[in-house]
Scaffold this active site. Structure first.
Site, PDB file in Angstrom:
ATOM      1  N   PRO A   1      -5.331 -10.286 -12.464  1.00  0.00           N
ATOM      2  CA  PRO A   1      -6.473 -10.083 -12.223  1.00  0.00           C
ATOM      3  C   PRO A   1      -6.970  -8.664 -12.293  1.00  0.00           C
ATOM      4  CG  PRO A   1      -5.924 -11.995 -10.950  1.00  0.00           C
ATOM      5  CD  PRO A   1      -4.763 -11.166 -11.590  1.00  0.00           C
ATOM      6  N   GLU A   2      -8.052  -8.196 -13.227  1.00  0.00           N
ATOM      7  CA  GLU A   2      -8.179  -6.867 -13.633  1.00  0.00           C
ATOM      8  C   GLU A   2      -9.424  -6.623 -12.508  1.00  0.00           C
ATOM      9  OE1 GLU A   2      -7.960  -5.246 -17.086  1.00  0.00           O
ATOM     10  OE2 GLU A   2      -6.250  -6.625 -17.525  1.00  0.00           O
TER      11      GLU A   2
ATOM     12  N   LYS B   1      -7.939  -3.089  -7.687  1.00  0.00           N
ATOM     13  CA  LYS B   1      -7.904  -4.586  -7.549  1.00  0.00           C
ATOM     14  C   LYS B   1      -7.508  -5.122  -6.341  1.00  0.00           C
ATOM     15  CE  LYS B   1      -5.679  -3.813 -11.974  1.00  0.00           C
ATOM     16  NZ  LYS B   1      -4.356  -3.670 -12.885  1.00  0.00           N
TER      17      LYS B   1
ATOM     18  N   ARG C   1       3.487  -3.153 -22.558  1.00  0.00           N
ATOM     19  CA  ARG C   1       2.269  -4.339 -22.383  1.00  0.00           C
ATOM     20  C   ARG C   1       2.055  -4.838 -23.762  1.00  0.00           C
ATOM     21  NH1 ARG C   1      -0.048  -4.234 -17.386  1.00  0.00           N
ATOM     22  NH2 ARG C   1      -0.601  -6.632 -18.273  1.00  0.00           N
TER      23      ARG C   1
END
Length: 283
Positions: A2-3, A60, A273
């Site tokens: 989750p960002e 975050k 990534r």
């Protein structure tokens, strides 16, 4: 993971559901979910009997002030990082525990806020009122400015990037440069800015840096409005999926036509990534 938009969505849900929530009972099913001093026993002992106060987000991280009874002074801090797959679930009535439940917290009426985490990387902390969370949690202390803050501006970003040889994708993932951005929104903002994710950070000119600042905040605002992105595990407190993924420009759209020019979206590893971009729209 989750960002910023997903964590902001969770924060708003917690703020709504846990207003004046008195912690009556706590069950820590997975002790490793508790990262604060004293482990799960100290966590349970210290938060029972306290009332949740204001929920805030920093990068975050989710941060809640805790209070004794109706007193205004802070009696401690409850800090959470969702990591890869952590999520909160709200239950108005007593309900059986589900798979991957890590922590359960009830009020005296039996309403429950439940922390569920498939990968079990999520973390919770109890912080004594004699300290600020930033004094006890290294990750919090090292965070850069929030994307929506005055501190995050083209001049700041240019100064931060002028000596960095790493790719701009890598720089946007660096939480010490900008807090809360991650893989999804780095890809999306770089597409909107028209910049290749592999471009060396220090080679960006002033115009490109300004575009990145504008694009990042714009994309984040849109995603927050859509409740974030739910490509895999993310749900809000009520179990509702985020809707941004359906309108993503490049993320999750490998080999699909670019929404602007029709050229196929590419995907490769950048900064370790999976990274998506349009070879025509981004230079």
């Amino acid at each position: 993971m989750p960002e910023l938009p997903e964590v902001e969505t969770v924060k708003r849900g917690l703020k709504n559901r846990l207003k004046d929530f008195y912690i009556h009972d706590v069950e820590v099913i997975t002790p490793r979910s508790i990262s604060s001093e004293g482990g799960s026993k100290a966590f349970v002992k210290n938060i029972i009997g306290l009332k949740s106060g204001e929920w805030t987000r920093r990068g975050k991280y989710l941060i809640c002030s805790l209070h004794s009874s109706d007193r205004e002074e802070i009696a401690g801090w409850w800090v959470v990082h969702l990591r890869m797959t952590g999520q909160f679930q709200w239950f108005q009535k007593k309900t059986k525990s589900c798979k991957h439940t890590r922590v359960r917290i009830w009020n005296k009426d039996g309403a429950e806020i439940r922390f569920v985490d498939t990968r079990n990387f999520g973390q919770m902390w109890w912080i004594s009122p004699t300290f600020l969370p930033t004094e006890k949690i290294t990750g919090l202390k090292k965070l850069g400015p929030e994307p929506f803050s005055k501190e995050f501006n083209p001049f700041y970003l240019q100064e931060s990037l002028k000596k960095r040889k790493r790719s701009i994708k890598s720089s946007l993932l660096d939480q010490s440069i900008v807090a809360g951005a991650g893989n999804i929104y780095a890809d999306e903002s770089l597409f909107q800015a028209g910049i290749l994710p592999t471009k060396e950070s220090k080679k960006l000119n002033k115009t490109e840096i300004k575009k990145i600042c504008t694009s990042l905040t714009h994309i984040l605002k849109i995603s927050i409005g859509e409740g974030g992105t739910s490509f895999k595990d993310f749900r809000d407190l009520e179990g509702v999926n985020g809707k941004y993924g359906g309108q993503a420009w490049v993320y999750g759209r490998e080999n699909k036509p670019c929404r602007k020019c029709g050229v196929k979206i590419l995907k490769a590893k950048v900064a370790g990534r999976g990274t998506h971009w349009c070879p025509n729209c981004q230079k």
